[in-house]
Design a protein around this motif. Structure first.
Motif, PDB file in Angstrom:
ATOM      1  N   LEU A  69       0.862  -1.121   0.031  1.00 21.22           N
ATOM      2  CA  LEU A  69      -0.021   0.036   0.040  1.00 21.22           C
ATOM      3  C   LEU A  69       0.995   1.304   0.182  1.00 21.22           C
ATOM      4  O   LEU A  69       0.354   2.443  -0.300  1.00 21.22           O
ATOM      5  N   ALA A  74       5.589  -1.029  -3.786  1.00 25.92           N
ATOM      6  CA  ALA A  74       5.025  -1.149  -4.987  1.00 25.92           C
ATOM      7  C   ALA A  74       6.103  -1.052  -6.223  1.00 25.92           C
ATOM      8  O   ALA A  74       6.114  -2.085  -7.161  1.00 25.92           O
ATOM      9  N   GLU A  75       6.585  -0.063  -6.070  1.00 25.07           N
ATOM     10  CA  GLU A  75       7.558   0.381  -7.312  1.00 25.07           C
ATOM     11  C   GLU A  75       8.887  -0.757  -7.102  1.00 25.07           C
ATOM     12  O   GLU A  75       9.439  -1.129  -8.050  1.00 25.07           O
ATOM     13  N   ILE A 246       2.881  14.032   2.013  1.00 29.52           N
ATOM     14  CA  ILE A 246       1.385  14.185   1.338  1.00 29.52           C
ATOM     15  C   ILE A 246       0.378  14.592   2.356  1.00 29.52           C
ATOM     16  O   ILE A 246      -0.480  15.609   2.350  1.00 29.52           O
ATOM     17  N   ARG A 247       0.513  13.769   3.500  1.00 25.35           N
ATOM     18  CA  ARG A 247      -0.466  14.067   4.542  1.00 25.35           C
ATOM     19  C   ARG A 247       0.034  15.503   5.281  1.00 25.35           C
ATOM     20  O   ARG A 247      -1.002  16.078   5.634  1.00 25.35           O
ATOM     21  N   ILE A 249       1.036  17.905   3.797  1.00 28.31           N
ATOM     22  CA  ILE A 249       0.529  19.057   2.993  1.00 28.31           C
ATOM     23  C   ILE A 249      -1.032  19.273   3.362  1.00 28.31           C
ATOM     24  O   ILE A 249      -1.446  20.378   3.298  1.00 28.31           O
ATOM     25  N   ARG A 250      -1.636  18.273   3.512  1.00 25.70           N
ATOM     26  CA  ARG A 250      -3.047  18.443   3.954  1.00 25.70           C
ATOM     27  C   ARG A 250      -3.294  18.942   5.277  1.00 25.70           C
ATOM     28  O   ARG A 250      -4.001  19.730   5.457  1.00 25.70           O
ATOM     29  N   ASP A 276       3.494  14.184  -9.966  1.00 28.92           N
ATOM     30  CA  ASP A 276       2.317  14.684 -10.563  1.00 28.92           C
ATOM     31  C   ASP A 276       1.284  15.332  -9.553  1.00 28.92           C
ATOM     32  O   ASP A 276       0.316  15.908 -10.280  1.00 28.92           O
ATOM     33  N   LEU A 277       1.895  15.392  -8.357  1.00 29.19           N
ATOM     34  CA  LEU A 277       0.985  16.130  -7.429  1.00 29.19           C
ATOM     35  C   LEU A 277       1.325  17.877  -7.815  1.00 29.19           C
ATOM     36  O   LEU A 277       2.177  18.118  -8.436  1.00 29.19           O
ATOM     37  N   THR A 278       0.164  18.726  -7.053  1.00 26.35           N
ATOM     38  CA  THR A 278       0.124  19.827  -7.079  1.00 26.35           C
ATOM     39  C   THR A 278      -0.054  20.617  -5.843  1.00 26.35           C
ATOM     40  O   THR A 278      -1.035  20.521  -5.209  1.00 26.35           O
TER      41      THR A 278
ATOM     42  N   LEU B  69       2.182  -0.254 -10.776  1.00 21.92           N
ATOM     43  CA  LEU B  69       2.653   1.093 -10.612  1.00 21.92           C
ATOM     44  C   LEU B  69       1.121   1.929 -10.342  1.00 21.92           C
ATOM     45  O   LEU B  69       1.320   2.932 -10.028  1.00 21.92           O
ATOM     46  N   GLU B  75      -3.548  -2.101  -4.512  1.00 20.86           N
ATOM     47  CA  GLU B  75      -4.505  -2.424  -3.610  1.00 20.86           C
ATOM     48  C   GLU B  75      -5.343  -3.488  -3.809  1.00 20.86           C
ATOM     49  O   GLU B  75      -5.487  -4.447  -2.659  1.00 20.86           O
ATOM     50  N   LEU B 243      -5.083   8.301 -11.430  1.00 22.14           N
ATOM     51  CA  LEU B 243      -3.895   8.882 -11.869  1.00 22.14           C
ATOM     52  C   LEU B 243      -4.112   9.940 -12.894  1.00 22.14           C
ATOM     53  O   LEU B 243      -3.287  10.937 -12.792  1.00 22.14           O
ATOM     54  N   ILE B 246      -5.313  13.205 -11.143  1.00 17.73           N
ATOM     55  CA  ILE B 246      -4.246  13.702 -10.376  1.00 17.73           C
ATOM     56  C   ILE B 246      -3.368  14.522 -11.411  1.00 17.73           C
ATOM     57  O   ILE B 246      -3.350  15.769 -11.175  1.00 17.73           O
ATOM     58  N   ARG B 247      -3.292  13.941 -12.706  1.00 19.23           N
ATOM     59  CA  ARG B 247      -2.501  14.650 -13.626  1.00 19.23           C
ATOM     60  C   ARG B 247      -3.357  16.148 -14.005  1.00 19.23           C
ATOM     61  O   ARG B 247      -2.860  16.883 -14.654  1.00 19.23           O
ATOM     62  N   ILE B 249      -5.491  17.765 -12.635  1.00 23.11           N
ATOM     63  CA  ILE B 249      -5.344  18.756 -11.746  1.00 23.11           C
ATOM     64  C   ILE B 249      -4.110  19.515 -11.851  1.00 23.11           C
ATOM     65  O   ILE B 249      -4.044  20.606 -11.858  1.00 23.11           O
ATOM     66  N   ARG B 250      -3.069  18.867 -12.004  1.00 24.53           N
ATOM     67  CA  ARG B 250      -1.709  19.396 -12.488  1.00 24.53           C
ATOM     68  C   ARG B 250      -2.047  20.328 -13.700  1.00 24.53           C
ATOM     69  O   ARG B 250      -1.206  21.454 -13.909  1.00 24.53           O
ATOM     70  N   ALA B 253      -3.564  23.749 -13.132  1.00 21.70           N
ATOM     71  CA  ALA B 253      -2.730  24.524 -12.585  1.00 21.70           C
ATOM     72  C   ALA B 253      -1.806  25.260 -13.873  1.00 21.70           C
ATOM     73  O   ALA B 253      -1.512  26.478 -13.727  1.00 21.70           O
ATOM     74  N   LEU B 273      -4.806   6.870  -1.558  1.00 20.59           N
ATOM     75  CA  LEU B 273      -4.031   8.125  -1.619  1.00 20.59           C
ATOM     76  C   LEU B 273      -4.732   9.495  -2.037  1.00 20.59           C
ATOM     77  O   LEU B 273      -4.606  10.488  -1.607  1.00 20.59           O
ATOM     78  N   GLU B 275      -7.565  10.604  -0.950  1.00 29.68           N
ATOM     79  CA  GLU B 275      -8.224  11.115   0.205  1.00 29.68           C
ATOM     80  C   GLU B 275      -7.258  12.077   1.190  1.00 29.68           C
ATOM     81  O   GLU B 275      -7.643  12.991   1.905  1.00 29.68           O
ATOM     82  N   ASP B 276      -5.826  11.712   0.811  1.00 34.26           N
ATOM     83  CA  ASP B 276      -4.941  12.470   1.642  1.00 34.26           C
ATOM     84  C   ASP B 276      -4.437  13.949   0.708  1.00 34.26           C
ATOM     85  O   ASP B 276      -3.573  14.430   1.099  1.00 34.26           O
ATOM     86  N   LEU B 277      -5.090  13.829  -0.551  1.00 34.00           N
ATOM     87  CA  LEU B 277      -4.233  15.047  -1.003  1.00 34.00           C
ATOM     88  C   LEU B 277      -5.400  16.255  -1.202  1.00 34.00           C
ATOM     89  O   LEU B 277      -6.223  16.389  -0.442  1.00 34.00           O
ATOM     90  N   THR B 278      -4.453  17.464  -1.472  1.00 36.85           N
ATOM     91  CA  THR B 278      -5.097  18.833  -1.209  1.00 36.85           C
ATOM     92  C   THR B 278      -5.125  19.368  -2.635  1.00 36.85           C
ATOM     93  O   THR B 278      -4.289  19.460  -3.152  1.00 36.85           O
ATOM     94  N   MET B 280      -8.740  17.172  -1.766  1.00 36.12           N
ATOM     95  CA  MET B 280      -8.931  15.855  -1.687  1.00 36.12           C
ATOM     96  C   MET B 280      -9.678  15.550  -3.040  1.00 36.12           C
ATOM     97  O   MET B 280     -10.598  16.173  -3.319  1.00 36.12           O
ATOM     98  N   GLU B 325     -12.737  17.595  -2.449  1.00 34.58           N
ATOM     99  CA  GLU B 325     -12.590  18.707  -2.659  1.00 34.58           C
ATOM    100  C   GLU B 325     -12.407  19.264  -4.170  1.00 34.58           C
ATOM    101  O   GLU B 325     -12.418  20.348  -4.393  1.00 34.58           O
TER     102      GLU B 325
END
Lengths: 336, 336
Positions: A69, A74-75, A246-247, A249-250, A276-278, B69, B75, B243, B246-247, B249-250, B253, B273, B275-278, B280, B325
DNA sequence: CTGTTAGCGCTTTCAA
DNA sequence: TTGAAAGCGCTAACAG
């Protein structure tokens, strides 16, 4: 479908069929083609268990990981699977949920499964009963991510990498740099990273605030967010892994802070998703897939030469600071 | 360490040792304890290959997945591994990188490995040669995530879920709702999701803009960002998986848009993951771990009863829209 | 180059 | 309740 059936239908002996598959040049081309033809018609596939029983090699590598998880592992497993496949090996992965008892159980199951070698990520190589058992025999093994002088390990220099992170944050003007970590006792990596952080702080002549140890992922956001509402809150957070970053940042958002304007956040691991996050995650990028692949290579090499792996044959792979957008200079609002 | 050694040391026959392990109540308590004691002293573990060869069951389940990946499948594999372990099975996972040829190869390798059953995620059940081969024999199998009347499948109703997403977006005031997907041909899921989207749009009396098909993940951000700079750009993006979301959203921006203020983004999969993003991530949450676990249960059940699984024994698990969100009402700036 | 055969470690009749 | 022995499918001497 057995080798017998193929032999009979092809009008040759089982030995010839076996040879046609395993040493194609030990039979005449005509025989080989005949056998191949018949085998194809019958849909024959050599029985792996019989072969393993007879040859005492399974062509399977055991893998013991904390969890799938966390994308880091995983990678890594992805790298292991690819390299193993390329070398003609299958893999048998078992997860431990970071529990010592499960590490031991996993090793036992893998031994019983006749794996030719093992790759493992353990909590603490120094005190692991599972490793003690492996050292007693049962084929070669490598540790991934762990680092210990008594075992062959494939990892990065977490301590140096962490000290380097602190140095970079300091260069950006940060002084109040806090570290966020999971349970320290749960892994040697966490300990090494914390040690590197302390070293970096000392080198910069800064006093390290108490470690923010977050025992449960479920409560991480709340814990960090509470921490960030304090007076004299840190202006930068160094997190022991990317999931925590990541958490965090939240948590910052929850505390009304914007990343990176009000708070710099740096992680550790280099999971692919971070890019890939923002904002893009700043992190110490480990070559996760390569850590797995190189571990396999060491194992395969040992298997080929019939040697076990010496602790000195381990590898220290290069890490790289990945500068993302989650980390910036201290803002004037924060400087004092 | 073989059963022979234990038998000799314990002064009993190999048959008795075997019974002591497999049918403890078929030997006298005294014998059993003696055998157990000796086995422990010798560190004896039954050889899985020999047992498999003799009994023709390996207690191993084969797993064929596109990739590890994508956290969705990681999961799922986690769920598979847990359930399998609980039922006394090990797993042999193979990945296909979404390539048909690799699906076939994987099935072949699993058959050769004597797996008792298989769980697979294939590109397209309708045209899969690998599945045709499985239908011909070689033990029970289940498809996960796929959906097809000719095979037992464990999945969610992707089509209904997608239509539902559109409906929710419409309720939030969105009219220009675009869909972003990976290569449609690469998976039946993508096709189902797109079909659901079209259905949802039609039901709302809206004209669906052309699908934004993103063939390569590496270029996804650029492609979406370019799309978002167009005149009459969409106010909401429904992405075929998390995935991609997420991209996206990037990409937003990068195009100077803020999520969710200027653009609503919804994904599909429900990776943890998200749920942990900002912000969300809004997404259609599939019970990924459960999909794996239930697949195992079906298989184990079939194995116990000696039946293969009928297509009708598949499961349609509930999905849930996870309101995050990244998805909000259309802003006045965007409404026309 | 090809065939015969022993035996890898285990389970499972069948007999005692 | 226990033991003797056959045999799962394959590989590797060894013999021809």
């Amino acid at each position: 479908m057995s080798i017998q059936a193929v032999a009979k239908k092809a009008g040759v002996s089982v030995a010839t069929v076996s040879r046609a598959f395993n040493f194609p040049d030990k039979v005449t081309p005509a025989t080989r083609m005949l056998v191949e033809q018949v085998a194809r018609e019958l849909g024959y596939l050599p029985n792996a268990s019989a072969r393993t029983l007879r040859t005492q090699r399974s062509r399977v590598l055991g893998v013991v990981l904390p969890t799938l998880l966390n994308p880091t592992f995983a990678e890594c497993l992805h790298g292991i699977a690819s390299a193993a496949h390329a070398a003609g090996y299958a893999i048998l992965p078992l997860t431990t949920a970071y529990e010592i008892a499960q590490e031991e159980e996993a090793v036992g199951r893998l031994i019983a499964a006749n794996v030719d070698g093992m790759i493992l990520v353990v909590s603490n190589p120094g005190t692991s009963a599972a490793l003690a058992r492996l050292q007693a025999g049962h084929g070669p093994y490598v540790l991934a991510y762990n680092r210990h002088p008594g075992h062959p390990c494939v990892s990065v220099d977490s301590e140096a990498a962490s000290a380097e992170v602190v140095q970079r944050l300091v260069a950006l003007g940060h002084r109040r740099i806090a570290m966020v970590s999971g349970t320290l006792a749960a892994s040697d990596r966490a300990q090494q990273r914390y040690r590197g952080y302390l070293k970096g702080m000392a080198a910069a002549g800064l006093k390290a605030p108490p470690l923010l140890e977050v025992p449960f992922v479920e409560t991480a956001v709340d814990a960090v967010s509470r921490h960030l509402r304090q007076r004299d809150r840190p202006t930068a957070l160094f997190c022991s892994n990317d999931l925590l970053a990541i958490r965090s940042i939240r948590a910052a958002a929850q505390a009304g802070l914007q990343v990176p304007r009000d708070l710099a956040v740096v992680g550790f691991d280099g999971i692919a998703l971070g890019e890939d996050l923002t904002p893009m995650l700043s992190t110490v990028a480990q070559p996760n897939s390569e850590i797995g692949a190189r571990s396999v290579e060491l194992l395969v090499q040992a298997l080929a030469s019939g040697q076990r792996l010496a602790p000195s044959s381990g590898l220290l792979l290069p890490h790289a600071f990945r500068a993302g957008e989650s980390c910036g200079p201290v803002s004037s609002r924060k400087a004092d």
